[in-house]
Design an enzyme around this catalytic site. Structure first.
Site, PDB file in Angstrom:
ATOM      1  N   GLU A 177      45.669  39.848  39.068  1.00 24.70           N
ATOM      2  CA  GLU A 177      46.941  39.284  39.544  1.00 24.70           C
ATOM      3  C   GLU A 177      48.132  40.180  39.209  1.00 24.70           C
ATOM      4  O   GLU A 177      49.110  39.733  38.604  1.00 24.70           O
ATOM      5  CB  GLU A 177      47.128  37.874  38.971  1.00 24.70           C
ATOM      6  CG  GLU A 177      46.016  36.931  39.435  1.00 24.70           C
ATOM      7  CD  GLU A 177      46.183  35.499  38.995  1.00 24.70           C
ATOM      8  OE1 GLU A 177      46.870  35.269  37.995  1.00 24.70           O
ATOM      9  OE2 GLU A 177      45.614  34.606  39.649  1.00 24.70           O
ATOM     10  N   GLU A 378      38.767  34.117  42.925  1.00 24.61           N
ATOM     11  CA  GLU A 378      39.127  32.903  42.181  1.00 24.61           C
ATOM     12  C   GLU A 378      39.533  31.847  43.193  1.00 24.61           C
ATOM     13  O   GLU A 378      40.260  32.141  44.147  1.00 24.61           O
ATOM     14  CB  GLU A 378      40.329  33.107  41.256  1.00 24.61           C
ATOM     15  CG  GLU A 378      40.054  33.886  40.016  1.00 24.61           C
ATOM     16  CD  GLU A 378      41.239  33.870  39.046  1.00 24.61           C
ATOM     17  OE1 GLU A 378      41.974  32.860  38.992  1.00 24.61           O
ATOM     18  OE2 GLU A 378      41.426  34.882  38.363  1.00 24.61           O
TER      19      GLU A 378
END
Ligand code: BG6
Length: 481
Positions: A177, A378
């Protein structure tokens, strides 16, 4: 018949070292950033407390003890039919302070055992090189990624991993991220000014300049290690990893549409534009100017970015947002980043807007923009799970519906023409929540008997969703009933 998941599609799951392993100071491991962060709760911020005050609970210290129980867990993953497991290598198992002359052999030994065990079960490892596991010593000494010298330390860590594991690990991600640096999440995952800080994370003072400079250093680090891997081990595949947070205009008002475009560029496009195309997009100048940020680049950085582009795009996907320029628009309570409430969507117990079609939308946008393979690394529903007093089992129909709809929409995206190659639901086994440090926010197909006060015998149990996912994988995404 419509296009569907390919025969070699990577079904599996995702975890991260600091949220599962525990054993935080075992076999020579040093403290990483999450090891100095206490637990919080929904609405109660976590605290950074580097003194390791025993009156606080530090959930990463024991987590779910994957360090000692990985064999049992991998067997359960194999029973579900996993083809891939995403996890991270904790930097501080290999270089406890980030600066040792030699890597820690006992740290390697754990990952040797883990990777061998995965491969013996037919599961490919996908390794995140940095899932917020920065050595805490580097936070204290350099203010973490704010300092350019950390790039070389990270490169050394990655080189020893590629050199040791290139035969066993073919798939890698650089920074988890990485676009968190463009938002201020109020958590320790933005590479913010954490040196010397202690206290609740919501009292940390944001510094966009430091945060975005740190992101630039991560881009350079990512490019350098990607280039190293490509030059030395041409069969390795390296990906970027983005938190995908698609935005919709709240109304057709052109102001809302333009604000949405700006937000999409800043949050969703800037990082993969740099990491996949190899240069900062032209719109970055204005975005940075408006944020009052000037990114300091060294001669040679632009060439490094061009020489180290990644092979594929990967993302986490949990929710979408609405963007409005109307100050009176209704806010989504408890959402990760605020935003305006979408009247068409339900929210999770933690206020995250659930939007399976948003995943199809995003996958199409990503594919149109980059034309590289895509992995969803995810996705999942953090929920309170209660054992049914009648049979002691977890009947998590809500999780099954969540996954059913997301898998359906991924099938639609593939039919739309998207080259999607993996689906790795987050927290395939219950683990420590990043944002709250809770165990109560459970994502798993596998229940772990561990609770927020640190109690629990850590035993593992299959939830109903375990059997559902097993059927989904066995039918290659066709048996979703
Ligand atoms: C992602 C992170 O942002 O979201 C994970 O990469 C994290 O580390 C996951 O656990 C879910 O967030 P949370 O706060 O529910 O654990």
């Amino acid at each position: 018949m419509s296009a569907q998941f390919s025969e070699n599609f990577f079904w599996g799951g995702a975890i991260a070292a600091n949220q599962v392993e525990g054993a935080w100071d075992i076999d020579g491991k040093g403290a990483s950033m999450p090891d100095v962060v206490t637990n919080g709760a929904h609405g109660v911020p976590r605290r950074v407390e580097p003194s390791l005050d025993p009156s606080y609970l530090y959930p990463s210290h024991d987590a779910i003890d994957f360090y000692h129980r990985y064999e049992e867990d991998v067997e359960l993953f194999a029973e579900m039919g996993f083809k891939m497991l995403r996890t991270s290598v904790n930097w501080t198992r290999i270089f406890p302070t980030g600066e040792e002359a030699e890597p820690n052999e006992a740290g390697f030994a754990f990952y040797d055992r883990l990777f061998d065990c995965l491969l013996a079960h037919g599961i490919q490892p996908l390794i995140t090189l940095s899932h917020y596991e920065l050595p805490y010593a580097l936070v204290e000494k350099y203010n973490g990624w704010c300092d350019r010298r950390v790039i070389e330390l990270f490169e050394r860590f990655c080189r020893v991993l590629f050199d040791r594991y290139h035969d066993r690990v073919k798939w890698w991600l650089t920074f988890n991220e990485v676009n968190c640096d463009l938002l201020y999440t109020g958590a320790f995952n933005s590479t913010n000014n954490l040196r010397g800080f202690s206290g609740p994370l919501d009292t940390l003072v944001d510094s966009p300049q430091e945060r975005i400079q740190a992101m630039h250093h991560q881009f350079v680090a990512s490019a350098r290690v990607t280039r190293y891997a490509h030059e030395h081990y041409p069969d390795l595949k390296i990906g970027c990893m983005i938190v995908a947070l698609p935005d919709y205009p709240y109304t057709p008002n052109p102001d809302d549409v333009l604000a949405t475009q700006r937000q999409m560029r800043m949050i969703n496009w800037l990082c993969p534009d740099v990491q996949i195309r190899g240069y900062y997009p032209s719109y970055a100048k204005r975005l940075f100017r408006e944020l009052g940020v000037e990114v300091r680049m060294e001669p040679g950085d632009a060439e490094e970015l061009r020489a180290g582009t990644v092979d594929f795009y990967s993302c986490s996907y949990y929710m979408t947002f609405c963007v409005s320029t109307d100050p009176n628009a209704p806010i989504t309570e408890g959402s990760l980043l605020g935003g305006v409430k979408n009247p068409y969507l339900e929210v999770s117990d933690w206020g995250w807007q659930i939007d399976p079609k948003g995943l199809r939308y995003m996958l199409n946008e990503v594919w149109d923009r980059y034309q590289v393979p895509i992995m969803v690394v995810e996705n999942g529903l953090g929920a309170y799970d209660e054992k049914d007093p009648a049979d002691g089992c977890i009947h998590d129909d809500y999780r099954i519906s969540y996954f059913r709809e997301h898998v359906r929409q991924m099938g639609e995206a593939i039919d739309d023409g998207v080259d999607l190659i993996a689906y790795l639901p987050w927290g395939c086994i219950d683990l420590v929540s990043l944002s709250t440090g809770e165990m109560a926010k459970r994502y798993g197909f596998i229940y772990v008997n561990k609770f927020d006060d640190g109690t629990g015998d850590l035993s593992r149990e299959r939830k109903d969703s375990f059997y559902w996912y097993q059927r989904c994988i066995a039918s290659n995404g066709r048996g979703l009933g």
